[in-house]
Scaffold this active site. Structure first.
Site, PDB file in Angstrom:
ATOM      1  N   TYR A 198       3.090  -5.607  -0.794  1.00 53.37           N
ATOM      2  CA  TYR A 198       2.250  -4.648  -1.114  1.00 53.37           C
ATOM      3  C   TYR A 198       3.708  -3.615  -2.095  1.00 53.37           C
ATOM      4  O   TYR A 198       4.789  -4.075  -1.855  1.00 53.37           O
ATOM      5  CB  TYR A 198       1.225  -3.831   0.114  1.00 53.37           C
ATOM      6  N   CYS A 199       3.207  -2.375  -2.372  1.00 57.10           N
ATOM      7  CA  CYS A 199       3.703  -2.063  -3.508  1.00 57.10           C
ATOM      8  C   CYS A 199       3.645  -0.570  -3.830  1.00 57.10           C
ATOM      9  O   CYS A 199       2.003  -0.224  -3.037  1.00 57.10           O
ATOM     10  CB  CYS A 199       4.887  -2.443  -4.118  1.00 57.10           C
ATOM     11  N   THR A 200       3.844   0.720  -4.177  1.00 60.30           N
ATOM     12  CA  THR A 200       3.112   1.554  -4.423  1.00 60.30           C
ATOM     13  C   THR A 200       1.529   2.229  -5.384  1.00 60.30           C
ATOM     14  O   THR A 200       1.254   2.410  -4.667  1.00 60.30           O
ATOM     15  CB  THR A 200       3.954   2.583  -5.621  1.00 60.30           C
ATOM     16  N   ILE A 227      -0.451   1.145  -1.878  1.00 57.72           N
ATOM     17  CA  ILE A 227      -0.598   2.724  -1.446  1.00 57.72           C
ATOM     18  C   ILE A 227      -1.463   3.531  -2.090  1.00 57.72           C
ATOM     19  O   ILE A 227      -2.523   4.289  -1.053  1.00 57.72           O
ATOM     20  CB  ILE A 227       0.665   2.901  -0.816  1.00 57.72           C
TER      21      ILE A 227
END
Ligand SMILES: [Zn+2]
Ligand SMILES: [Zn+2]
Length: 343
Positions: A198-200, A227
């Site tokens: 996952y990332c932003t 996120i």
């Protein structure tokens, strides 16, 4: 045929104010193979300019990354146009929660080498061969699976203030560095483990998941929309929130609180704190975590040296900086020997 802006930003702001109409701030991205980037760029400009769309759009052979402001009344026409482009059909649109009618004042569609500066010069793999996208509910299930390795694809200063429980958070300054570290650490598990990342906002994982598939990982998953979208789905569907702390964001807010947990510490005194600041000494500008009481004691600076400089008259500070590289343009985030409590 008009292919460029004809109005200045000031004229545009005045027109928007005058019209008083609601505008939506929208962003989207996708990796795709785009052959003739100039033709594609012009196609977008002509169509979107007609719809009074404004924004900053990057087009490259590897895809498109767009941040836009669209008049609400033209949204359906805009969406139809996107759906008419094969690789943009049903692309996920992030619609900003806080509306700002003046978020963009011009339509700029630029042809670039890349849609994100990722430091990756490896053109041997297919960026459209991505991992499996999962939403919040499936993601929550996956990360409880003992066969899952959950990886945070962001940099150290981002994961430091907030991350998913059980996530591996590489201590890296760049996306490029984390790709190598993760590949090395998980080399023995290319077949038997589920690699979940996952990332932003999801864009880094688009590239990373394709990269790891290319490197031989067989079960690659990525959190759809990152996120930001996870938080939205958790709230909307009343799911359990497994993200602890704050989501680092790259605007003036620096972080959005997702849970009440404070998982970081003041870099100067060690007290629990997850408030990022920039050192007040303009010549330093270091991004670090500082509690209120240290901010007061240090006059918002990262070190005694910076405090001394910051307290000099402005003209003297300017003289000191003369001839030196402007350091706030350098990548300088949360790394300094004076920060005793930086983990
Ligand atoms: Zn402190
Ligand atoms: Zn400093």
């Amino acid at each position: 045929m008009q292919l460029y802006n004809t109005l200045s930003a000031i004229e545009r702001a005045a027109l928007i104010e005058e019209a008083g109409k609601e505008r939506l701030t929208i962003s989207f991205y996708t990796y795709a193979h785009i052959g003739n980037t100039n033709i594609f760029r012009n196609h977008l400009f002509i169509n979107w300019n007609d719809m009074d769309v404004l924004g900053r759009i990057y087009v490259a052979h590897e895809g498109i990354n767009a941040q836009l402001s669209v008049p609400a009344e033209n949204f359906n026409v805009f969406k139809e146009h996107l759906d008419s482009i094969s690789f943009l059909e049903n692309v996920r649109l992030n619609i900003a929660i806080e509306q700002d009618n003046l978020s963009f004042l011009k339509l700029k569609v630029k042809v670039r080498h890349k849609i994100v500066a990722d430091g990756l010069e490896d053109n041997s793999f297919d960026v459209t061969n991505k991992g499996i996208h999962v939403g919040a509910e499936k993601f929550n299930e996956l990360i409880e699976d003992p066969d899952t390795v959950l990886v945070d694809m962001r940099n150290h200063y981002e994961s430091e203030i907030g991350h998913f429980k059980n996530a591996v958070t590489p201590d890296v300054d760049t996306f490029r560095d984390s790709l190598d570290i993760i590949e090395r650490d998980l080399a023995a598990h290319k077949k038997d483990k589920k690699l979940v990342m996952y990332c932003t906002g999801g864009i880094r994982c688009e590239k990373a998941s394709a990269y790891y598939k290319h490197k031989g990982f067989e079960q690659v998953y990525q959190l759809e929309g990152g996120i930001i979208e996870y938080t939205r789905q958790v709230e909307k569907n009343n799911l359990e929130n497994k993200f602890k702390g704050k989501n680092f964001v790259f605007d003036h807010r620096r972080g959005e609180r997702i849970s009440d947990d404070v998982i970081a510490n003041c870099h100067q005194c060690g007290t629990p704190c997850d408030e990022h600041v920039n050192c007040a000494n303009e010549a330093c500008h270091l991004l670090f975590i500082q509690c209120k009481s240290c901010a007061e004691k240090m006059n918002n600076c990262c070190s005694d040296t910076c405090k001394e400089v910051h307290e000099l008259p402005f003209e003297e500070q300017k003289a000191l900086r003369k001839g030196k590289v402007v350091s706030n343009k350098i990548f300088k985030k949360g790394r300094s020997e004076v920060l005793k409590f930086k983990k």
